[in-house]
Design a protein around this motif. Structure first.
Motif, PDB file in Angstrom:
ATOM      1  N   TYR A   1      20.154  16.697  75.165  1.00 51.17           N
ATOM      2  CA  TYR A   1      20.626  16.820  73.774  1.00 51.17           C
ATOM      3  C   TYR A   1      22.017  16.232  73.567  1.00 51.17           C
ATOM      4  O   TYR A   1      22.673  16.486  72.547  1.00 51.17           O
ATOM      5  N   ASN A   2      22.468  15.413  74.523  1.00 54.45           N
ATOM      6  CA  ASN A   2      23.718  14.676  74.366  1.00 54.45           C
ATOM      7  C   ASN A   2      23.551  13.674  73.209  1.00 54.45           C
ATOM      8  O   ASN A   2      22.677  12.819  73.257  1.00 54.45           O
TER       9      ASN A   2
ATOM     10  N   LYS B   1      18.554   5.026  67.729  1.00 53.88           N
ATOM     11  CA  LYS B   1      19.438   4.426  66.722  1.00 53.88           C
ATOM     12  C   LYS B   1      19.295   2.912  66.706  1.00 53.88           C
ATOM     13  O   LYS B   1      19.163   2.288  65.651  1.00 53.88           O
ATOM     14  N   ALA B   2      19.314   2.330  67.899  1.00 51.19           N
ATOM     15  CA  ALA B   2      19.246   0.870  68.008  1.00 51.19           C
ATOM     16  C   ALA B   2      17.900   0.347  67.491  1.00 51.19           C
ATOM     17  O   ALA B   2      17.846  -0.674  66.802  1.00 51.19           O
ATOM     18  N   ILE B   3      16.824   1.029  67.818  1.00 55.00           N
ATOM     19  CA  ILE B   3      15.504   0.565  67.349  1.00 55.00           C
ATOM     20  C   ILE B   3      15.435   0.658  65.825  1.00 55.00           C
ATOM     21  O   ILE B   3      14.969  -0.270  65.155  1.00 55.00           O
ATOM     22  N   LYS B   4      15.909   1.768  65.284  1.00 57.87           N
ATOM     23  CA  LYS B   4      15.811   1.939  63.826  1.00 57.87           C
ATOM     24  C   LYS B   4      16.683   0.924  63.079  1.00 57.87           C
ATOM     25  O   LYS B   4      16.403   0.589  61.942  1.00 57.87           O
ATOM     26  N   GLU B   5      17.742   0.429  63.753  1.00 51.63           N
ATOM     27  CA  GLU B   5      18.538  -0.635  63.138  1.00 51.63           C
ATOM     28  C   GLU B   5      17.844  -1.991  63.257  1.00 51.63           C
ATOM     29  O   GLU B   5      17.816  -2.772  62.315  1.00 51.63           O
ATOM     30  N   ALA B   6      17.260  -2.242  64.438  1.00 52.20           N
ATOM     31  CA  ALA B   6      16.697  -3.576  64.705  1.00 52.20           C
ATOM     32  C   ALA B   6      15.333  -3.771  64.051  1.00 52.20           C
ATOM     33  O   ALA B   6      15.044  -4.822  63.485  1.00 52.20           O
TER      34      ALA B   6
ATOM     35  N   ALA C   1      16.427  13.976  66.004  1.00 49.60           N
ATOM     36  CA  ALA C   1      16.301  13.794  64.553  1.00 49.60           C
ATOM     37  C   ALA C   1      17.584  13.187  63.999  1.00 49.60           C
ATOM     38  O   ALA C   1      17.554  12.278  63.161  1.00 49.60           O
ATOM     39  N   ALA C   2      18.721  13.672  64.491  1.00 47.52           N
ATOM     40  CA  ALA C   2      20.007  13.143  64.025  1.00 47.52           C
ATOM     41  C   ALA C   2      20.126  11.656  64.353  1.00 47.52           C
ATOM     42  O   ALA C   2      20.741  10.888  63.611  1.00 47.52           O
ATOM     43  N   ALA C   3      19.530  11.245  65.464  1.00 43.86           N
ATOM     44  CA  ALA C   3      19.589   9.832  65.863  1.00 43.86           C
ATOM     45  C   ALA C   3      18.638   8.968  65.046  1.00 43.86           C
ATOM     46  O   ALA C   3      18.716   7.752  65.075  1.00 43.86           O
ATOM     47  N   GLY C   4      17.702   9.605  64.341  1.00 41.43           N
ATOM     48  CA  GLY C   4      16.794   8.837  63.489  1.00 41.43           C
ATOM     49  C   GLY C   4      15.335   8.840  63.927  1.00 41.43           C
ATOM     50  O   GLY C   4      14.524   8.057  63.417  1.00 41.43           O
ATOM     51  N   SER C   5      14.989   9.722  64.844  1.00 36.00           N
ATOM     52  CA  SER C   5      13.591   9.794  65.290  1.00 36.00           C
ATOM     53  C   SER C   5      12.676  10.114  64.103  1.00 36.00           C
ATOM     54  O   SER C   5      12.987  10.958  63.267  1.00 36.00           O
ATOM     55  N   ASP C   6      11.553   9.426  64.026  1.00 36.95           N
ATOM     56  CA  ASP C   6      10.610   9.661  62.931  1.00 36.95           C
ATOM     57  C   ASP C   6       9.700  10.851  63.209  1.00 36.95           C
ATOM     58  O   ASP C   6       9.192  11.494  62.295  1.00 36.95           O
TER      59      ASP C   6
ATOM     60  N   ARG D   1      10.188  23.387  64.314  1.00 34.79           N
ATOM     61  CA  ARG D   1      10.006  23.188  62.855  1.00 34.79           C
ATOM     62  C   ARG D   1      11.088  23.919  62.077  1.00 34.79           C
ATOM     63  O   ARG D   1      11.701  23.376  61.145  1.00 34.79           O
ATOM     64  N   LYS D   2      11.311  25.165  62.477  1.00 36.97           N
ATOM     65  CA  LYS D   2      12.293  25.988  61.766  1.00 36.97           C
ATOM     66  C   LYS D   2      13.690  25.369  61.850  1.00 36.97           C
ATOM     67  O   LYS D   2      14.402  25.245  60.856  1.00 36.97           O
ATOM     68  N   ALA D   3      14.037  24.935  63.057  1.00 38.59           N
ATOM     69  CA  ALA D   3      15.377  24.370  63.263  1.00 38.59           C
ATOM     70  C   ALA D   3      15.526  23.033  62.537  1.00 38.59           C
ATOM     71  O   ALA D   3      16.561  22.769  61.917  1.00 38.59           O
ATOM     72  N   LEU D   4      14.509  22.200  62.597  1.00 38.93           N
ATOM     73  CA  LEU D   4      14.589  20.905  61.897  1.00 38.93           C
ATOM     74  C   LEU D   4      14.784  21.134  60.399  1.00 38.93           C
ATOM     75  O   LEU D   4      15.618  20.492  59.755  1.00 38.93           O
ATOM     76  N   ASP D   5      14.020  22.054  59.854  1.00 33.55           N
ATOM     77  CA  ASP D   5      14.127  22.337  58.414  1.00 33.55           C
ATOM     78  C   ASP D   5      15.515  22.871  58.066  1.00 33.55           C
ATOM     79  O   ASP D   5      16.120  22.453  57.077  1.00 33.55           O
ATOM     80  N   ALA D   6      16.008  23.778  58.905  1.00 29.38           N
ATOM     81  CA  ALA D   6      17.321  24.377  58.641  1.00 29.38           C
ATOM     82  C   ALA D   6      18.421  23.317  58.658  1.00 29.38           C
ATOM     83  O   ALA D   6      19.411  23.422  57.935  1.00 29.38           O
ATOM     84  N   GLU D   7      18.241  22.280  59.476  1.00 22.85           N
ATOM     85  CA  GLU D   7      19.250  21.220  59.571  1.00 22.85           C
ATOM     86  C   GLU D   7      19.030  20.120  58.533  1.00 22.85           C
ATOM     87  O   GLU D   7      19.726  19.109  58.531  1.00 22.85           O
ATOM     88  N   GLY D   8      17.991  20.275  57.714  1.00 22.24           N
ATOM     89  CA  GLY D   8      17.737  19.281  56.668  1.00 22.24           C
ATOM     90  C   GLY D   8      16.781  18.161  57.065  1.00 22.24           C
ATOM     91  O   GLY D   8      16.569  17.224  56.305  1.00 22.24           O
ATOM     92  N   TYR D   9      16.187  18.267  58.246  1.00 22.74           N
ATOM     93  CA  TYR D   9      15.249  17.218  58.680  1.00 22.74           C
ATOM     94  C   TYR D   9      13.809  17.605  58.330  1.00 22.74           C
ATOM     95  O   TYR D   9      12.931  17.647  59.187  1.00 22.74           O
TER      96      TYR D   9
END
Ligand code: PBG
Length: 348
Positions: A109-110, A120-125, A172-177, A193-201
């Motif tokens: 989780y680093n 991140k790089a894939i989502k940019e490229a 999710a923060a890095a941009g995973s779909d 699911r609960k944590a992703l929703d709570a963080e806005g993802y």
């Protein structure tokens, strides 16, 4: 007329009076295509890929000929090519250097860890390609298990889920779909699911490895990641290969907990499970054509014992026919090439 006379019985008819001749519809390629029930397309395929630290390198995995561990720069090139071929999604697996592994897999989780940087790089490229990230601790732990281990060698469920949740958030923060828990801890889909929703993802999807069996077919994958368990096996968390009803129980729980897609893994020795899961749920069903299944075909083909292309298509079609809407397969690129319109007729 007696009812007996009304019965059509081909076995006692003379050939000239046959009414049912199923072979009629097999007479030409055009007819066969018209009545074909299952069509494999590139849209069905998800390509699992391995990323490692470094630059300018691509190392073939000995037990998976044709599959490589890529450094990020070369991975991006390959992904651009896959996108051109029409492949819509990749599943990403990291090769973590021993020095970054620990007992609890904290590197997972680093925010600057290998997976996060790669996403991140894939989502940019190539933003169009869907990136699916794996959630499990095995590439990150010194002991190679998918969870935290206590002093007696037991895999601890709830403390592991806490780490898996952190991993999901980092990805999710890095941009995973789409995040894909492959660890088989109880309750992890709901917690994620609960944590992703709570963080806005709220739109990050969950592809749940719902019925994942403790299988000998994962051997080559563990070579690829250097992630074989250093002690024991995975039988206290992955499923017993003899069980089918239990697969439905696992699928039911994951659906209840919020899975968007459920998966059966491995695929080939579990086609009956794929069918049962398909009949059970209206969610899309994925199947994982795992490393050992890939290696068997490659090895036989390299010996000249089978017709590789035809065996690949027949195998993947069997998975789709069994009920898989999506297939994770190391053959994805080869199949995408085979299914290009200009090659199509010669191969099917
Ligand atoms: C680990 C993981 C495994 C695979 C995908 N994720 C191996 C395992 O459970 O030991 C196997 C994939 C393959 O064999 O192709 N969480």
């Amino acid at each position: 007329m007696s009812s007996e006379n009304l019965t059509i019985d081909n076995t006692t008819s003379t050939p000239t009076s046959l009414i049912y001749r199923p072979r009629r519809l097999r007479r030409s390629a055009t007819l066969r295509r018209m009545v074909r029930e299952t069509i494999l397309t590139v849209d069905d395929l998800i390509y699992p890929m391995f990323v490692m630290e470094g630059e300018g390198q691509k190392v073939e995995i000995t037990s998976m000929p044709g599959c490589y561990r890529y450094t990020l720069d070369l991975l991006l090139k390959e992904i651009a090519e896959l996108h051109q071929l029409g492949i819509g999604a990749i599943a990403l697996f990291p090769v973590i250097p021993e020095a970054k592994k620990d007992d609890t897999g904290s590197e997972s989780y680093n925010p600057d860890g290998l997976v996060q940087r790669t996403v991140k790089a894939i989502k940019e490229a190539v933003p169009e390609i869907l990136v699916i990230t794996d959630i499990a601790l095995d590439p990150f732990t010194t002991h190679g298990h998918d969870g935290i281990v206590d002093e007696n060698g037991m895999i601890l469920n709830d403390p592991t889920v806490e780490i898996l949740v952190k991993m999901a958030i980092a990805q999710a923060a890095a941009g995973s779909d789409m995040v894909a828990p492959s660890d088989m801890m109880d309750g992890r889909v709901g917690a994620i699911r609960k944590a992703l929703d709570a963080e806005g993802y709220v739109d990050v999807r969950i592809l749940a490895y719902s019925a994942k069996y403790a299988s000998a077919y994962y051997g080559p994958f563990r070579d690829a990641l250097d992630s074989a368990p250093r002690f024991g096996d995975k039988k206290t968390y992955q499923m017993d290969s003899a069980n089918a009803r239990e697969a439905i129980k696992e699928v039911a729980l994951d659906i209840e907990e919020g899975a968007d897609i459920v998966m059966v893994k491995p695929a080939l020795a579990y086609l009956d499970i794929i069918r049962q899961v398909k009949d059970y749920t209206h969610l899309p069903v994925a199947a994982y054509n795992v490393s050992g299944e890939y290696a068997m075909i490659k090895a036989a083909a390299q010996n000249g014992w089978i017709d590789e292309k035809r065996v690949i298509l027949e195998t993947l079609t069997s998975m789709k026919r069994a009920g898989a809407d999506l297939i994770l397969t190391y053959f994805a690129k080869e199949v995408a090439l085979m299914l290009q319109p200009k090659n199509l007729f010669s191969n099917i």
